[in-house]
Design a protein around this motif. Structure first.
Motif, PDB file in Angstrom:
ATOM      1  N   ARG A  12       0.841  -1.210   0.000  1.00  0.00           N
ATOM      2  CA  ARG A  12       0.000   0.000   0.000  1.00  0.00           C
ATOM      3  C   ARG A  12       0.869   1.250   0.000  1.00  0.00           C
ATOM      4  NH1 ARG A  12      -4.879   1.371   4.368  1.00  0.00           N
ATOM      5  NH2 ARG A  12      -5.872   2.970   3.069  1.00  0.00           N
ATOM      6  N   THR A  40      -6.049  -2.889   4.348  1.00  0.00           N
ATOM      7  CA  THR A  40      -4.610  -3.159   4.287  1.00  0.00           C
ATOM      8  C   THR A  40      -4.339  -4.658   4.259  1.00  0.00           C
ATOM      9  OG1 THR A  40      -4.179  -1.091   5.453  1.00  0.00           O
ATOM     10  CG2 THR A  40      -2.408  -2.710   5.421  1.00  0.00           C
ATOM     11  N   TRP A  44      -4.813  -5.128   0.131  1.00  0.00           N
ATOM     12  CA  TRP A  44      -3.410  -4.925  -0.236  1.00  0.00           C
ATOM     13  C   TRP A  44      -2.556  -6.158   0.006  1.00  0.00           C
ATOM     14  CZ3 TRP A  44      -2.230  -1.122  -3.339  1.00  0.00           C
ATOM     15  CH2 TRP A  44      -3.092  -0.022  -3.407  1.00  0.00           C
ATOM     16  N   TRP A  48      -3.486  -7.591  -3.713  1.00  0.00           N
ATOM     17  CA  TRP A  48      -2.351  -6.949  -4.380  1.00  0.00           C
ATOM     18  C   TRP A  48      -1.059  -7.727  -4.157  1.00  0.00           C
ATOM     19  CZ3 TRP A  48      -1.570  -2.404  -7.309  1.00  0.00           C
ATOM     20  CH2 TRP A  48      -2.740  -1.684  -7.612  1.00  0.00           C
TER      21      TRP A  48
END
Length: 126
Positions: A12, A40, A44, A48
């Protein structure tokens, strides 16, 4: 914090920048802090942080989805994140044009407007 949260926090920060992430946590209240932790950790760290797509590819996808959903505030941050992930201004323009066809002109116009504001703020436009 979990290992996934720590991984998510690092990603992040890399994509959105320290200032953005610090502000998100500083502005969180007792009521909203759980959401910051969830974003988060799950978004993320869990998504991610996967290896199936590059961060650059994820940025391009996010630009299209956030434009389609008319999520202006999130789009602002992800235009900046896309640049941080190596997406070019020309590629951002192409994503916005693609959304005009599949999401409609109003969504694309809003996406272009927001992208232009962010890119001008970043001195990324000629």
């Amino acid at each position: 914090m979990t290992e996934q949260f720590e991984k998510g926090l690092a990603i992040r920060r890399q994509v959105m920048g320290d200032e953005f992430v610090d502000r998100a946590f500083e502005q969180a209240t007792e009521f909203t802090m759980d959401l910051q932790h969830y974003i988060t950790d799950v978004c993320w760290g869990g998504i991610w942080g996967r290896e199936g797509l590059t961060k650059r590819d994820r940025s391009l996808i996010n630009l299209a989805m956030l434009t389609a959903l008319n999520r202006s505030q999130e789009l602002r941050g992800h235009v900046r994140g896309a640049i941080n992930n190596g997406v070019t201004v020309e590629e951002i323009k192409e994503v916005m044009l693609q959304t005009a066809v599949y999401c409609g002109a109003p969504a694309a116009q809003e996406g272009f407007r927001i992208a232009k504001e962010v890119l001008e703020d970043m001195n990324a436009l000629k």
